[in-house]
Design a protein around this motif. Sequence first.
Motif, mmCIF file in Angstrom:
data_model
loop_
_atom_site.group_PDB
_atom_site.id
_atom_site.type_symbol
_atom_site.label_atom_id
_atom_site.label_comp_id
_atom_site.label_asym_id
_atom_site.label_seq_id
_atom_site.Cartn_x
_atom_site.Cartn_y
_atom_site.Cartn_z
ATOM 1 N N ASP A 48 19.756 72.789 30.419
ATOM 2 C CA ASP A 48 20.705 72.261 31.398
ATOM 3 C C ASP A 48 20.229 70.931 31.964
ATOM 4 O OD1 ASP A 48 22.116 71.993 34.090
ATOM 5 O OD2 ASP A 48 23.100 73.759 33.260
ATOM 6 N N THR A 49 18.927 70.809 32.194
ATOM 7 C CA THR A 49 18.382 69.563 32.748
ATOM 8 C C THR A 49 18.617 68.386 31.823
ATOM 9 O OG1 THR A 49 16.677 70.772 33.976
ATOM 10 C CG2 THR A 49 16.285 68.430 33.567
ATOM 11 N N GLN A 50 18.434 68.591 30.518
ATOM 12 C CA GLN A 50 18.506 67.488 29.564
ATOM 13 C C GLN A 50 19.901 67.244 29.023
ATOM 14 O OE1 GLN A 50 16.199 65.466 29.114
ATOM 15 N NE2 GLN A 50 16.566 64.361 27.212
ATOM 16 N N ALA A 51 20.753 68.263 28.976
ATOM 17 C CA ALA A 51 22.055 68.136 28.331
ATOM 18 C C ALA A 51 22.896 67.016 28.934
ATOM 19 C CB ALA A 51 22.808 69.465 28.408
ATOM 20 N N ILE A 52 22.840 66.853 30.250
ATOM 21 C CA ILE A 52 23.656 65.829 30.897
ATOM 22 C C ILE A 52 23.303 64.429 30.396
ATOM 23 C CG2 ILE A 52 22.089 65.599 32.853
ATOM 24 C CD1 ILE A 52 25.931 65.397 32.993
ATOM 25 N N ASN A 53 22.041 64.221 30.013
ATOM 26 C CA ASN A 53 21.633 62.910 29.506
ATOM 27 C C ASN A 53 22.314 62.595 28.177
ATOM 28 O OD1 ASN A 53 19.868 62.635 31.699
ATOM 29 N ND2 ASN A 53 18.209 63.647 30.617
ATOM 30 N N TYR A 54 22.463 63.616 27.322
ATOM 31 C CA TYR A 54 23.125 63.415 26.032
ATOM 32 C C TYR A 54 24.642 63.338 26.189
ATOM 33 C CZ TYR A 54 18.580 64.704 24.097
ATOM 34 O OH TYR A 54 17.241 64.755 23.796
ATOM 35 N N MET A 55 25.166 63.924 27.256
ATOM 36 C CA MET A 55 26.597 63.893 27.493
ATOM 37 C C MET A 55 27.056 62.589 28.141
ATOM 38 S SD MET A 55 26.673 67.735 29.057
ATOM 39 C CE MET A 55 28.351 67.653 29.649
ATOM 40 N N ALA A 56 26.145 61.873 28.769
ATOM 41 C CA ALA A 56 26.506 60.699 29.572
ATOM 42 C C ALA A 56 27.353 59.670 28.817
ATOM 43 C CB ALA A 56 25.248 60.050 30.146
ATOM 44 N N PRO A 57 26.977 59.271 27.585
ATOM 45 C CA PRO A 57 27.814 58.272 26.889
ATOM 46 C C PRO A 57 29.263 58.731 26.700
ATOM 47 C CG PRO A 57 25.681 58.492 25.807
ATOM 48 C CD PRO A 57 25.769 59.605 26.799
ATOM 49 N N ALA A 58 29.448 60.012 26.354
ATOM 50 C CA ALA A 58 30.807 60.519 26.144
ATOM 51 C C ALA A 58 31.572 60.586 27.460
ATOM 52 C CB ALA A 58 30.754 61.901 25.485
ATOM 53 N N ILE A 59 30.893 60.937 28.549
ATOM 54 C CA ILE A 59 31.556 61.015 29.856
ATOM 55 C C ILE A 59 31.995 59.630 30.315
ATOM 56 C CG2 ILE A 59 31.202 61.570 32.299
ATOM 57 C CD1 ILE A 59 29.291 63.782 31.420
ATOM 58 N N THR A 60 31.107 58.652 30.202
ATOM 59 C CA THR A 60 31.452 57.294 30.639
ATOM 60 C C THR A 60 32.608 56.727 29.814
ATOM 61 O OG1 THR A 60 29.712 56.407 29.189
ATOM 62 C CG2 THR A 60 29.134 56.774 31.492
ATOM 63 N N GLU A 61 32.636 57.026 28.534
ATOM 64 C CA GLU A 61 33.733 56.543 27.682
ATOM 65 C C GLU A 61 35.036 57.248 28.018
ATOM 66 O OE1 GLU A 61 34.926 56.211 22.922
ATOM 67 O OE2 GLU A 61 32.966 56.968 23.520
ATOM 68 N N ASP A 62 34.975 58.558 28.252
ATOM 69 C CA ASP A 62 36.180 59.333 28.531
ATOM 70 C C ASP A 62 36.816 58.907 29.851
ATOM 71 O OD1 ASP A 62 38.146 61.273 28.360
ATOM 72 O OD2 ASP A 62 36.886 62.855 29.193
ATOM 73 N N TRP A 63 35.993 58.678 30.871
ATOM 74 C CA TRP A 63 36.500 58.336 32.192
ATOM 75 C C TRP A 63 36.534 56.838 32.462
ATOM 76 C CZ3 TRP A 63 33.463 62.517 35.480
ATOM 77 C CH2 TRP A 63 34.093 63.755 35.319
ATOM 78 N N GLY A 64 36.069 56.038 31.506
ATOM 79 C CA GLY A 64 36.068 54.594 31.694
ATOM 80 C C GLY A 64 35.122 54.150 32.800
ATOM 81 N N LEU A 65 33.955 54.770 32.880
ATOM 82 C CA LEU A 65 32.993 54.462 33.938
ATOM 83 C C LEU A 65 31.982 53.418 33.473
ATOM 84 C CD1 LEU A 65 32.165 58.136 35.024
ATOM 85 C CD2 LEU A 65 33.884 56.614 36.021
ATOM 86 N N SER A 66 31.367 52.760 34.423
ATOM 87 C CA SER A 66 30.233 51.895 34.111
ATOM 88 C C SER A 66 28.984 52.762 34.004
ATOM 89 C CB SER A 66 30.033 50.853 35.209
ATOM 90 O OG SER A 66 29.702 51.480 36.436
ATOM 91 N N LYS A 67 27.970 52.268 33.328
ATOM 92 C CA LYS A 67 26.739 53.038 33.176
ATOM 93 C C LYS A 67 26.086 53.317 34.526
ATOM 94 C CE LYS A 67 25.746 51.349 28.522
ATOM 95 N NZ LYS A 67 24.789 50.610 27.651
ATOM 96 N N SER A 68 26.218 52.391 35.446
ATOM 97 C CA SER A 68 25.574 52.574 36.750
ATOM 98 C C SER A 68 26.165 53.746 37.531
ATOM 99 C CB SER A 68 25.705 51.292 37.585
ATOM 100 O OG SER A 68 27.076 50.980 37.809
ATOM 101 N N THR A 69 27.406 54.117 37.213
ATOM 102 C CA THR A 69 28.046 55.233 37.901
ATOM 103 C C THR A 69 27.346 56.552 37.620
ATOM 104 O OG1 THR A 69 30.167 54.082 37.701
ATOM 105 C CG2 THR A 69 30.246 56.413 38.282
ATOM 106 N N MET A 70 26.724 56.660 36.437
ATOM 107 C CA MET A 70 26.046 57.895 36.073
ATOM 108 C C MET A 70 24.733 58.065 36.820
ATOM 109 S SD MET A 70 27.963 59.631 34.086
ATOM 110 C CE MET A 70 26.765 60.876 33.617
ATOM 111 N N GLY A 71 24.175 56.976 37.344
ATOM 112 C CA GLY A 71 22.893 57.052 38.039
ATOM 113 C C GLY A 71 22.884 58.074 39.167
ATOM 114 N N PRO A 72 23.851 57.999 40.121
ATOM 115 C CA PRO A 72 23.883 59.002 41.197
ATOM 116 C C PRO A 72 24.083 60.425 40.683
ATOM 117 C CG PRO A 72 25.202 57.083 41.779
ATOM 118 C CD PRO A 72 24.829 56.920 40.338
ATOM 119 N N ILE A 73 24.792 60.585 39.565
ATOM 120 C CA ILE A 73 25.006 61.921 39.003
ATOM 121 C C ILE A 73 23.686 62.489 38.494
ATOM 122 C CG2 ILE A 73 26.147 63.204 37.147
ATOM 123 C CD1 ILE A 73 28.518 61.280 37.461
ATOM 124 N N PHE A 74 22.890 61.641 37.806
ATOM 125 C CA PHE A 74 21.566 62.078 37.378
ATOM 126 C C PHE A 74 20.700 62.431 38.586
ATOM 127 C CE2 PHE A 74 22.137 59.093 33.542
ATOM 128 C CZ PHE A 74 22.749 60.094 32.811
#
Length: 451
Positions: A43-69
């Motif tokens: 569970d700890t690591q899976a979000i890191n591999y999911m991040a590119p797909a999430i940012t593409e799906d939602w049209g987010l910038s990479k920096s948006t994932m920082g607070p989620i991590f």
Amino acid sequence: MTDTTATATPLRLPEFIDNRRPNRFQLGTVLLCGLVMFLDGFDTQAINYMAPAITEDWGLSKSTMGPIFSAALVGLMIGYLLIAPLSDKFGHKRLVVVGVLTFSLSTLASVWVQNPEQLLAMRFVTGIGLGAATPSTIALTAEYSPKRVRASLVLAIYCGFSLGFVAANYAADWLIPAYGWRSVFVAGAVAPLALVVILLWRLPESISHLIRRGQTSAAYALCRRIDPTLLHVDAPHIETESAGPGKRVRLRQLVSGGQLLGTVLLWLVFSINLAMFYGLQSWMPTILSERGYSASTLATAASMTTVGGIVIAFVIGPAMDRIGSFGALGTLYLTGCGFLTLMSVALGAPVWVVLIAIFLIGCSVSGGQKSVIALAAVYYPEEVRSTGVGWALGIGRVGGIAGPLLVGALLTAGWSHQQLFLTLAVPSALCGLIVLYLGRRAKAGDGFRSP
């Protein structure tokens, strides 16, 4: 003649466990704890591999994932620092079950999140669950393991955490292209939900906790599962060197009197080690890319750090049990100085040389991270073990957060890659010297004890 224990002869812990070989019941308990750590790592690591797909799906910038991590890291610290000490009141089994149930349900809820704010909230709750379960998982493993193999078995379950990292990589690689990123959350929720049922059925409670709560008959029943030759008695008598019945365990026991210096120094080792681990994990791909290595080399290098940490566990664990936890771990950290120095001269060399150097760094840095957790598990007495390990992990997260920032600051300031690795040899040496000093204090009777 069958060896039995008469009613008048009391059992004494932890000698009762230390003087016996681990049986199927004890090894099964360790296996369940290892499965909890495996799913924790997944569970700890899976979000890191999911991040590119999430940012593409939602049209987010990479920096948006920082607070989620970061949300999961903050939740982890809360779990380690505030929830883990509740094991004294509620027991290790309950905290493990509630922790696993919490992170499995929050992961399941993440399947239906619609925006970054909802995902951030779910990752925060997930972190709390992960942080609540881990210290009690380690404490149960240590309690049910004889002293002569205690460090080895604690290291073994923590290798499950690293294997969860690897499994998350393969699961994401298979599931995301076929079913989308939400499918990884489904996998990360269903498995721990199934494990909760097994934990409720098969995971035992801490024997010492039951004694402190006055449940001596239940504690004796667990002792009979460790040694079936024990007679059934109506009024069992179990002696323990830990807190007696009805006595509450307080956090101040970690930092009162002679324990203060030892605990603070142990926290320092945790923080330094995690700073090095996350600093290298975050910046190693960038360093290798700037040195001209291919993308495939970067991916292999990332796994070599984890592999090194797992492989060395098969060496350092038995060494900690046989020659002493402090001496074995101190030697590993001091040897790591040589591995980091080797990396400073290996940059620019053929790929196989660099990968060997990274593997060796993984042995000292990733392996050191696992080993210092095993050290904490054997350093603290049973009655404060979960709290001691939880606080060490929680304080260590400060180093984990600061590590990538410090390495980035050095590189931004113009430090060469060679200078960086040579500089990192210094904190590795400091960790080694602190651990050896803690060993001297423990042998002299200052602090808790000498494992």
